[in-house]
Design a protein around this motif. Structure first.
Motif, PDB file in Angstrom:
ATOM      1  N   ALA A  98     -11.298 -27.406  66.084  1.00  0.00           N
ATOM      2  CA  ALA A  98     -10.118 -28.269  65.546  1.00  0.00           C
ATOM      3  C   ALA A  98     -10.015 -27.881  64.011  1.00  0.00           C
ATOM      4  O   ALA A  98      -9.202 -28.211  63.412  1.00  0.00           O
ATOM      5  N   ALA A  99     -11.169 -28.111  63.472  1.00  0.00           N
ATOM      6  CA  ALA A  99     -11.326 -27.860  61.811  1.00  0.00           C
ATOM      7  C   ALA A  99     -10.905 -26.582  61.273  1.00  0.00           C
ATOM      8  O   ALA A  99     -10.560 -26.197  60.094  1.00  0.00           O
ATOM      9  N   GLN A 100     -11.025 -25.617  62.232  1.00  0.00           N
ATOM     10  CA  GLN A 100     -10.649 -23.979  61.514  1.00  0.00           C
ATOM     11  C   GLN A 100      -9.296 -24.048  61.204  1.00  0.00           C
ATOM     12  O   GLN A 100      -8.356 -24.366  61.592  1.00  0.00           O
ATOM     13  N   ILE A 101      -9.395 -23.104  59.930  1.00  0.00           N
ATOM     14  CA  ILE A 101      -7.885 -22.593  59.480  1.00  0.00           C
ATOM     15  C   ILE A 101      -7.713 -21.333  59.937  1.00  0.00           C
ATOM     16  O   ILE A 101      -8.597 -20.414  60.077  1.00  0.00           O
ATOM     17  N   THR A 102      -6.655 -21.226  60.598  1.00  0.00           N
ATOM     18  CA  THR A 102      -6.070 -19.922  61.234  1.00  0.00           C
ATOM     19  C   THR A 102      -4.810 -19.238  60.376  1.00  0.00           C
ATOM     20  O   THR A 102      -4.089 -20.009  59.896  1.00  0.00           O
ATOM     21  N   LEU A 103      -4.803 -17.974  60.316  1.00  0.00           N
ATOM     22  CA  LEU A 103      -3.964 -17.237  59.502  1.00  0.00           C
ATOM     23  C   LEU A 103      -3.431 -15.974  60.242  1.00  0.00           C
ATOM     24  O   LEU A 103      -4.433 -15.356  60.924  1.00  0.00           O
ATOM     25  N   PHE A 104      -2.290 -15.932  60.576  1.00  0.00           N
ATOM     26  CA  PHE A 104      -1.451 -14.866  61.092  1.00  0.00           C
ATOM     27  C   PHE A 104      -0.841 -14.076  60.059  1.00  0.00           C
ATOM     28  O   PHE A 104       0.175 -14.577  59.394  1.00  0.00           O
ATOM     29  N   GLU A 105      -1.361 -12.952  59.778  1.00  0.00           N
ATOM     30  CA  GLU A 105      -0.736 -11.977  58.755  1.00  0.00           C
ATOM     31  C   GLU A 105      -0.119 -10.845  59.459  1.00  0.00           C
ATOM     32  O   GLU A 105      -0.332  -9.995  60.161  1.00  0.00           O
ATOM     33  N   SER A 106       1.306 -10.869  59.094  1.00  0.00           N
ATOM     34  CA  SER A 106       2.392  -9.969  59.677  1.00  0.00           C
ATOM     35  C   SER A 106       3.226  -9.280  58.712  1.00  0.00           C
ATOM     36  O   SER A 106       3.770  -9.907  57.720  1.00  0.00           O
ATOM     37  N   VAL A 107       3.163  -7.893  58.878  1.00  0.00           N
ATOM     38  CA  VAL A 107       4.055  -6.941  58.013  1.00  0.00           C
ATOM     39  C   VAL A 107       5.612  -6.591  58.913  1.00  0.00           C
ATOM     40  O   VAL A 107       6.132  -6.017  58.042  1.00  0.00           O
ATOM     41  N   GLY A 108       5.318  -7.024  60.028  1.00  0.00           N
ATOM     42  CA  GLY A 108       6.398  -6.585  60.949  1.00  0.00           C
ATOM     43  C   GLY A 108       6.307  -4.991  61.411  1.00  0.00           C
ATOM     44  O   GLY A 108       5.932  -4.360  60.476  1.00  0.00           O
ATOM     45  N   ILE A 109       6.177  -4.817  62.645  1.00  0.00           N
ATOM     46  CA  ILE A 109       5.969  -3.538  63.045  1.00  0.00           C
ATOM     47  C   ILE A 109       7.186  -3.241  64.305  1.00  0.00           C
ATOM     48  O   ILE A 109       7.891  -3.983  64.658  1.00  0.00           O
ATOM     49  N   SER A 110       7.314  -1.643  64.517  1.00  0.00           N
ATOM     50  CA  SER A 110       8.308  -1.287  64.966  1.00  0.00           C
ATOM     51  C   SER A 110       8.544  -1.612  66.492  1.00  0.00           C
ATOM     52  O   SER A 110       9.915  -1.708  66.898  1.00  0.00           O
ATOM     53  N   ILE A 111       7.488  -2.013  66.991  1.00  0.00           N
ATOM     54  CA  ILE A 111       7.627  -2.440  68.603  1.00  0.00           C
ATOM     55  C   ILE A 111       8.326  -3.748  68.520  1.00  0.00           C
ATOM     56  O   ILE A 111       9.091  -4.112  69.490  1.00  0.00           O
ATOM     57  N   GLU A 112       7.929  -4.518  67.742  1.00  0.00           N
ATOM     58  CA  GLU A 112       8.654  -5.853  67.781  1.00  0.00           C
ATOM     59  C   GLU A 112      10.366  -5.635  67.468  1.00  0.00           C
ATOM     60  O   GLU A 112      11.273  -6.272  68.265  1.00  0.00           O
ATOM     61  N   ASP A 113      10.758  -4.775  66.729  1.00  0.00           N
ATOM     62  CA  ASP A 113      12.112  -4.250  66.677  1.00  0.00           C
ATOM     63  C   ASP A 113      12.766  -3.831  67.938  1.00  0.00           C
ATOM     64  O   ASP A 113      13.879  -4.137  68.215  1.00  0.00           O
ATOM     65  N   LEU A 114      12.052  -2.938  68.418  1.00  0.00           N
ATOM     66  CA  LEU A 114      12.412  -2.401  69.722  1.00  0.00           C
ATOM     67  C   LEU A 114      12.396  -3.219  70.951  1.00  0.00           C
ATOM     68  O   LEU A 114      13.409  -3.120  71.603  1.00  0.00           O
ATOM     69  N   ALA A 115      11.516  -4.174  70.809  1.00  0.00           N
ATOM     70  CA  ALA A 115      11.510  -5.130  72.029  1.00  0.00           C
ATOM     71  C   ALA A 115      12.568  -6.037  72.043  1.00  0.00           C
ATOM     72  O   ALA A 115      13.234  -6.240  73.062  1.00  0.00           O
ATOM     73  N   ALA A 116      13.042  -6.333  70.721  1.00  0.00           N
ATOM     74  CA  ALA A 116      14.146  -7.223  70.425  1.00  0.00           C
ATOM     75  C   ALA A 116      15.653  -6.674  70.711  1.00  0.00           C
ATOM     76  O   ALA A 116      16.337  -7.005  71.408  1.00  0.00           O
ATOM     77  N   ALA A 117      15.562  -5.423  70.201  1.00  0.00           N
ATOM     78  CA  ALA A 117      16.913  -4.571  70.487  1.00  0.00           C
ATOM     79  C   ALA A 117      17.085  -4.319  71.928  1.00  0.00           C
ATOM     80  O   ALA A 117      18.027  -4.222  72.279  1.00  0.00           O
ATOM     81  N   ALA A 118      15.903  -4.050  72.638  1.00  0.00           N
ATOM     82  CA  ALA A 118      16.089  -3.511  74.177  1.00  0.00           C
ATOM     83  C   ALA A 118      16.586  -4.906  74.916  1.00  0.00           C
ATOM     84  O   ALA A 118      17.335  -4.795  75.673  1.00  0.00           O
ATOM     85  N   LEU A 119      16.103  -6.075  74.327  1.00  0.00           N
ATOM     86  CA  LEU A 119      16.546  -7.381  75.100  1.00  0.00           C
ATOM     87  C   LEU A 119      17.881  -7.761  74.844  1.00  0.00           C
ATOM     88  O   LEU A 119      18.558  -8.000  75.668  1.00  0.00           O
ATOM     89  N   VAL A 120      18.511  -7.284  73.524  1.00  0.00           N
ATOM     90  CA  VAL A 120      19.777  -7.604  73.304  1.00  0.00           C
ATOM     91  C   VAL A 120      20.692  -6.366  74.222  1.00  0.00           C
ATOM     92  O   VAL A 120      21.675  -6.490  74.815  1.00  0.00           O
ATOM     93  N   PHE A 121      20.273  -5.007  74.302  1.00  0.00           N
ATOM     94  CA  PHE A 121      20.904  -3.951  74.978  1.00  0.00           C
ATOM     95  C   PHE A 121      20.791  -4.516  76.265  1.00  0.00           C
ATOM     96  O   PHE A 121      21.989  -4.256  77.003  1.00  0.00           O
ATOM     97  N   ARG A 122      19.803  -5.171  77.068  1.00  0.00           N
ATOM     98  CA  ARG A 122      19.940  -5.506  78.325  1.00  0.00           C
ATOM     99  C   ARG A 122      20.956  -6.307  78.692  1.00  0.00           C
ATOM    100  O   ARG A 122      21.627  -6.234  79.803  1.00  0.00           O
ATOM    101  N   LYS A 123      20.909  -7.439  77.859  1.00  0.00           N
ATOM    102  CA  LYS A 123      21.960  -8.410  77.611  1.00  0.00           C
ATOM    103  C   LYS A 123      23.479  -8.063  77.974  1.00  0.00           C
ATOM    104  O   LYS A 123      24.359  -8.195  78.701  1.00  0.00           O
ATOM    105  N   ALA A 124      23.613  -7.174  76.859  1.00  0.00           N
ATOM    106  CA  ALA A 124      24.843  -6.366  76.610  1.00  0.00           C
ATOM    107  C   ALA A 124      25.361  -5.458  77.832  1.00  0.00           C
ATOM    108  O   ALA A 124      26.654  -5.694  78.388  1.00  0.00           O
ATOM    109  N   LYS A 125      24.515  -4.813  78.273  1.00  0.00           N
ATOM    110  CA  LYS A 125      24.751  -4.157  79.746  1.00  0.00           C
ATOM    111  C   LYS A 125      24.897  -4.924  80.827  1.00  0.00           C
ATOM    112  O   LYS A 125      26.287  -4.599  81.582  1.00  0.00           O
ATOM    113  N   GLU A 126      24.383  -6.093  81.036  1.00  0.00           N
ATOM    114  CA  GLU A 126      24.752  -6.829  82.344  1.00  0.00           C
ATOM    115  C   GLU A 126      25.936  -7.627  81.990  1.00  0.00           C
ATOM    116  O   GLU A 126      26.750  -7.774  83.041  1.00  0.00           O
ATOM    117  N   LEU A 127      26.403  -7.642  80.690  1.00  0.00           N
ATOM    118  CA  LEU A 127      27.740  -8.468  80.534  1.00  0.00           C
ATOM    119  C   LEU A 127      28.749  -7.499  80.298  1.00  0.00           C
ATOM    120  O   LEU A 127      29.960  -8.004  80.053  1.00  0.00           O
TER     121      LEU A 127
END
Length: 325
Positions: free
Chosen positions: A288-317
């Motif tokens: 409980a007392a530990q300090i945690t750090l998430f260090e992110s520079v943003g990676i391509s797979i995150e962008d592709l996954a979000a874009a794919a989610l949007v694409f799938r919704k747009a295609k369905e609608l």
């Protein structure tokens, strides 16, 4: 094969924080188990401090490959957005161009959603206070995202321009019903919070490790160049450190590159990737007392996954504009 064109307004309509958090969890698991190979960000300097960037990758589970192709703007171009560009998605089997998705809105939402996924894993279950350093649009998106994974009661806000912190506090009160306090210095915000998000473009540390309380969790997402840092070295050495992808973080995050260069932090001291925690291969918070750090520079797979989610919704609608090359 017809290509679906998805503009910024449609991305904003279709990409919800909740769905994107789930998509980021899946993407990060893919990175760590090897089903989502990626190229590291490549950048070319352009006039007026602009930088042309390409981030490529493939998600074998989604059957898509592609890249985020953007311009990081200098001062004169920044008014048009912080990530001007597109994300072309290709069918990995046929090679056809399935979609072209606007990158600006994708970047902000997936960044906040990734921070929320990390926070859900690493922050104390009872954490209910949040500090945001940097109250622009990405700061607001982080408030919305963190509120999805923790029951927030109070938000502390700091910005170099105090009036912008006040504006964000007013927005948080009116939109999310949170008690929100604009702070005149970052120390005031950080010392009061169990969860901290740094979302600035600072090149020099704005957060000192001595301000962190036991049990705090920190998401550092603003600095994405080896010479730029939001955190001082003590913040890193006091923390159990997690990243989205090791190579990307050690190559593109000054928050880690500088302490490594100083000899204060070793690459093998990174506890793990968030995907490894999600897969059960690496322990997250250990006490409980530990300090945690998430260090992110943003990676391509995150962008592709979000874009794919949007694409799938747009295609369905059946939304977006279909064109044939």
């Amino acid at each position: 094969m017809q290509t679906r064109m998805i503009d910024r307004a449609l991305v904003r309509r279709l990409l919800t924080i909740d769905d994107c958090i789930d998509a980021m969890r899946a993407a990060l698991r893919g990175v760590s188990k090897g089903s989502a190979p990626m190229l590291q960000r490549q950048m070319l300097p352009q006039p007026d401090e602009n930088k042309f960037a390409v981030m490529g990758g493939a998600d074998q589970e989604l059957g898509l490959c592609g890249a985020k192709v953007i311009v990081f703007p200098g001062p004169s171009a920044a008014a048009a957005g912080s990530h001007q560009g597109i994300i072309p998605l290709f069918d990995s089997v046929s090679g056809g161009l399935a979609a072209i998705v606007d990158a600006e809105e994708i970047t902000g939402v997936r960044t906040a959603a990734t921070s929320a996924a990390a926070t859900d894993l690493l922050a104390l279950p009872e954490a209910d206070t949040l500090a945001i350093l940097g109250t622009g649009r990405l700061g607001r998106q982080h408030i919305e995202a963190i509120a999805r994974v923790r029951s927030l009661k109070k938000v502390f806000l700091w910005n170099r321009t105090f009036a912008r912190a006040e504006e964000c506090a007013h927005w948080a009160r009116q939109t999310l019903g949170l008690e929100a306090v604009a702070c005149s210095d970052p120390a005031q915000a950080v010392r009061s919070a169990a969860i901290i998000c740094t979302v600035t473009q600072s090149h020099e540390p704005i957060l000192q490790g001595e301000w962190l309380q036991p049990g705090a969790h920190l998401n550092a997402v603003g600095a994405c160049a080896p010479f730029a840092r939001e955190l001082d070295t003590e913040t890193v050495t006091r923390s159990r450190v997690f990243v989205d992808q090791r190579e990307a973080a050690l190559g593109g995050s000054g928050d880690l590159v500088v302490p490594v260069r100083e000899g204060a932090f070793r690459p093998d001291e990174i506890a793990g990737e968030i995907g490894e925690v999600l897969l059960g291969r690496v322990a997250g918070r250990q006490h409980a007392a530990q300090i945690t750090l998430f260090e992110s520079v943003g990676i391509s797979i995150e962008d592709l996954a979000a874009a794919a989610l949007v694409f799938r919704k747009a295609k369905e609608l059946d939304l977006g504009t279909l064109i044939t090359f």
